[in-house]
Design a protein around this motif. Sequence first.
Motif, PDB file in Angstrom:
ATOM      1  N   GLU A 265     -20.270  38.396  23.039  1.00  0.00           N
ATOM      2  CA  GLU A 265     -21.569  38.682  22.439  1.00  0.00           C
ATOM      3  C   GLU A 265     -22.005  40.128  22.634  1.00  0.00           C
ATOM      4  N   GLN A 266     -21.429  40.820  23.610  1.00  0.00           N
ATOM      5  CA  GLN A 266     -21.804  42.215  23.857  1.00  0.00           C
ATOM      6  C   GLN A 266     -20.854  43.191  23.174  1.00  0.00           C
ATOM      7  N   THR A 267     -19.546  42.976  23.317  1.00  0.00           N
ATOM      8  CA  THR A 267     -18.556  43.920  22.794  1.00  0.00           C
ATOM      9  C   THR A 267     -18.031  43.531  21.416  1.00  0.00           C
ATOM     10  N   TYR A 268     -18.234  42.270  21.011  1.00  0.00           N
ATOM     11  CA  TYR A 268     -17.712  41.706  19.759  1.00  0.00           C
ATOM     12  C   TYR A 268     -16.189  41.611  19.755  1.00  0.00           C
ATOM     13  N   GLU A 269     -15.589  41.629  20.933  1.00  0.00           N
ATOM     14  CA  GLU A 269     -14.141  41.405  21.021  1.00  0.00           C
ATOM     15  C   GLU A 269     -13.827  39.966  20.602  1.00  0.00           C
ATOM     16  N   TYR A 270     -12.768  39.807  19.797  1.00  0.00           N
ATOM     17  CA  TYR A 270     -12.340  38.469  19.386  1.00  0.00           C
ATOM     18  C   TYR A 270     -11.791  37.728  20.604  1.00  0.00           C
ATOM     19  N   LEU A 271     -12.275  36.499  20.830  1.00  0.00           N
ATOM     20  CA  LEU A 271     -11.845  35.713  21.981  1.00  0.00           C
ATOM     21  C   LEU A 271     -10.934  34.554  21.597  1.00  0.00           C
ATOM     22  N   GLY A 272     -11.279  33.816  20.560  1.00  0.00           N
ATOM     23  CA  GLY A 272     -10.479  32.646  20.212  1.00  0.00           C
ATOM     24  C   GLY A 272     -11.136  31.860  19.095  1.00  0.00           C
ATOM     25  N   GLU A 273     -10.717  30.616  18.959  1.00  0.00           N
ATOM     26  CA  GLU A 273     -11.232  29.742  17.904  1.00  0.00           C
ATOM     27  C   GLU A 273     -11.519  28.348  18.458  1.00  0.00           C
ATOM     28  N   ARG A 274     -12.320  27.629  17.717  1.00  0.00           N
ATOM     29  CA  ARG A 274     -12.564  26.224  18.042  1.00  0.00           C
ATOM     30  C   ARG A 274     -12.871  25.492  16.744  1.00  0.00           C
ATOM     31  N   SER A 275     -12.428  24.238  16.651  1.00  0.00           N
ATOM     32  CA  SER A 275     -12.783  23.403  15.504  1.00  0.00           C
ATOM     33  C   SER A 275     -13.143  22.014  16.010  1.00  0.00           C
ATOM     34  N   TYR A 276     -14.124  21.401  15.337  1.00  0.00           N
ATOM     35  CA  TYR A 276     -14.581  20.072  15.761  1.00  0.00           C
ATOM     36  C   TYR A 276     -15.328  19.414  14.613  1.00  0.00           C
ATOM     37  N   LEU A 277     -15.502  18.114  14.737  1.00  0.00           N
ATOM     38  CA  LEU A 277     -16.201  17.351  13.715  1.00  0.00           C
ATOM     39  C   LEU A 277     -17.711  17.546  13.850  1.00  0.00           C
ATOM     40  N   VAL A 278     -18.392  17.629  12.731  1.00  0.00           N
ATOM     41  CA  VAL A 278     -19.850  17.732  12.747  1.00  0.00           C
ATOM     42  C   VAL A 278     -20.502  16.444  12.245  1.00  0.00           C
ATOM     43  N   ALA A 279     -19.695  15.459  11.870  1.00  0.00           N
ATOM     44  CA  ALA A 279     -20.191  14.160  11.430  1.00  0.00           C
ATOM     45  C   ALA A 279     -19.207  13.095  11.883  1.00  0.00           C
ATOM     46  N   ASP A 280     -19.655  11.874  11.947  1.00  0.00           N
ATOM     47  CA  ASP A 280     -18.775  10.767  12.320  1.00  0.00           C
ATOM     48  C   ASP A 280     -17.752  10.547  11.200  1.00  0.00           C
ATOM     49  N   THR A 281     -16.459  10.476  11.571  1.00  0.00           N
ATOM     50  CA  THR A 281     -15.386  10.233  10.611  1.00  0.00           C
ATOM     51  C   THR A 281     -14.387   9.267  11.230  1.00  0.00           C
ATOM     52  N   ALA A 282     -13.322   8.971  10.494  1.00  0.00           N
ATOM     53  CA  ALA A 282     -12.270   8.107  11.031  1.00  0.00           C
ATOM     54  C   ALA A 282     -11.573   8.731  12.230  1.00  0.00           C
ATOM     55  N   ASP A 283     -11.673  10.053  12.381  1.00  0.00           N
ATOM     56  CA  ASP A 283     -11.033  10.737  13.500  1.00  0.00           C
ATOM     57  C   ASP A 283     -11.915  10.819  14.735  1.00  0.00           C
ATOM     58  N   GLY A 284     -13.138  10.306  14.644  1.00  0.00           N
ATOM     59  CA  GLY A 284     -13.989  10.304  15.818  1.00  0.00           C
ATOM     60  C   GLY A 284     -15.428  10.619  15.478  1.00  0.00           C
ATOM     61  N   PRO A 285     -16.305  10.539  16.461  1.00  0.00           N
ATOM     62  CA  PRO A 285     -17.717  10.845  16.235  1.00  0.00           C
ATOM     63  C   PRO A 285     -17.948  12.343  16.126  1.00  0.00           C
ATOM     64  N   ALA A 286     -19.125  12.704  15.693  1.00  0.00           N
ATOM     65  CA  ALA A 286     -19.506  14.115  15.619  1.00  0.00           C
ATOM     66  C   ALA A 286     -19.333  14.763  16.995  1.00  0.00           C
ATOM     67  N   GLY A 287     -18.771  15.957  17.008  1.00  0.00           N
ATOM     68  CA  GLY A 287     -18.523  16.669  18.254  1.00  0.00           C
ATOM     69  C   GLY A 287     -17.107  16.550  18.766  1.00  0.00           C
ATOM     70  N   THR A 288     -16.295  15.695  18.140  1.00  0.00           N
ATOM     71  CA  THR A 288     -14.899  15.542  18.578  1.00  0.00           C
ATOM     72  C   THR A 288     -14.128  16.833  18.330  1.00  0.00           C
ATOM     73  N   VAL A 289     -13.553  17.380  19.383  1.00  0.00           N
ATOM     74  CA  VAL A 289     -12.834  18.648  19.284  1.00  0.00           C
ATOM     75  C   VAL A 289     -11.438  18.411  18.713  1.00  0.00           C
ATOM     76  N   LEU A 290     -11.081  19.193  17.690  1.00  0.00           N
ATOM     77  CA  LEU A 290      -9.774  19.088  17.047  1.00  0.00           C
ATOM     78  C   LEU A 290      -8.836  20.218  17.457  1.00  0.00           C
ATOM     79  N   GLY A 291      -9.374  21.293  17.956  1.00  0.00           N
ATOM     80  CA  GLY A 291      -8.530  22.397  18.400  1.00  0.00           C
ATOM     81  C   GLY A 291      -9.359  23.441  19.117  1.00  0.00           C
ATOM     82  N   THR A 292      -8.776  24.092  20.104  1.00  0.00           N
ATOM     83  CA  THR A 292      -9.453  25.154  20.830  1.00  0.00           C
ATOM     84  C   THR A 292      -8.410  26.159  21.281  1.00  0.00           C
TER      85      THR A 292
END
Length: 310
Positions: A265-292
């Motif tokens: 947040e200070q230097t704007y250096e790229y750190l990484g990625e994250r992906s997750y569900l924002v709604a309930d789906t067959a793969d899990g409830p909202a908030g289920t992390v798919l990759g980090t």
Amino acid sequence: MSEPTAPQVPAMSALRRQALRHHLMNEIERPARRPRRMLVLAPAAGVLAVAVAAGAIAQPWAPDSAPLIVTVEQGDRSGATLLLNRMAAAAADTPDPTSGEGEYVYIRSRGAFAELGDGPARLQPVHEREIWIPRNERGDGLLRQPFLNVPIIGVIPERETLTDVTPNAALVDLPSNPDALLEKLYRERDERGRGNSRDGAAFTAIGDILRESLVPPQTTVALYQAAAKIPGVEVVRGVTDAAGRRGVAVAHTERSQRKEWIFDEQTYEYLGERSYLVADTADGPAGTVLGTTAVLQRAVVSNLGQRPER
């Protein structure tokens, strides 16, 4: 802006053909009853470690452990353009990361992938990954990571030679005008004719470039400015990357899945990625992390397989 010896090769064409591809799952239709499969991140997705929303690092877990759930925070669309343009201004003042001698770009990362199938998604054990990409000329690269057996791809050995790899110089040889850059990404999506929407595909493509290449400052500026023009891009604060580093995320949501690029947040250096569900789906409830993911080191080295000092 780009390295002078780079051939004119469409961005990301080779990396997308390597062993692990981030948006492969977005390019196929899901059958009514799905076999177990792995959500795989692009070679650009280094090695992932898992972090909970509060910032603590989760330890490696068994495949039958409970899904990792994070809080789905409200995104700020009004602040996305401001943040990305501020990041672009900061990038313009940074030194060229590809200066110096060396024939290969080296990237070390850490991460975890989600296995998808019948029931909630579960992240696989954390592992570290190293990749060597030719810097200027098309040729062989190298991938090192723990032995994996990815259902949809097959066996991925601990050490794998990557043949006919598009060089880093070609990957970052992009238009400096953000409108022209975005139009190029839209056009490539239209030529494929499938997968994510034009906006979702453009966001993914920019993330691929940021994650696993060394990008000159002028190109970084254009990437951030182009991202600011993608409808639906938003800011999510208080995000933690796979190495436990807290930052601010630039995010885009499509098909009930939010993808985030995480920056200091200070230097704007790229750190990484994250992906997750924002709604309930067959793969899990909202908030289920798919990759980090977390990118731990980038460098230029002279020889294939050579490691820089840490």
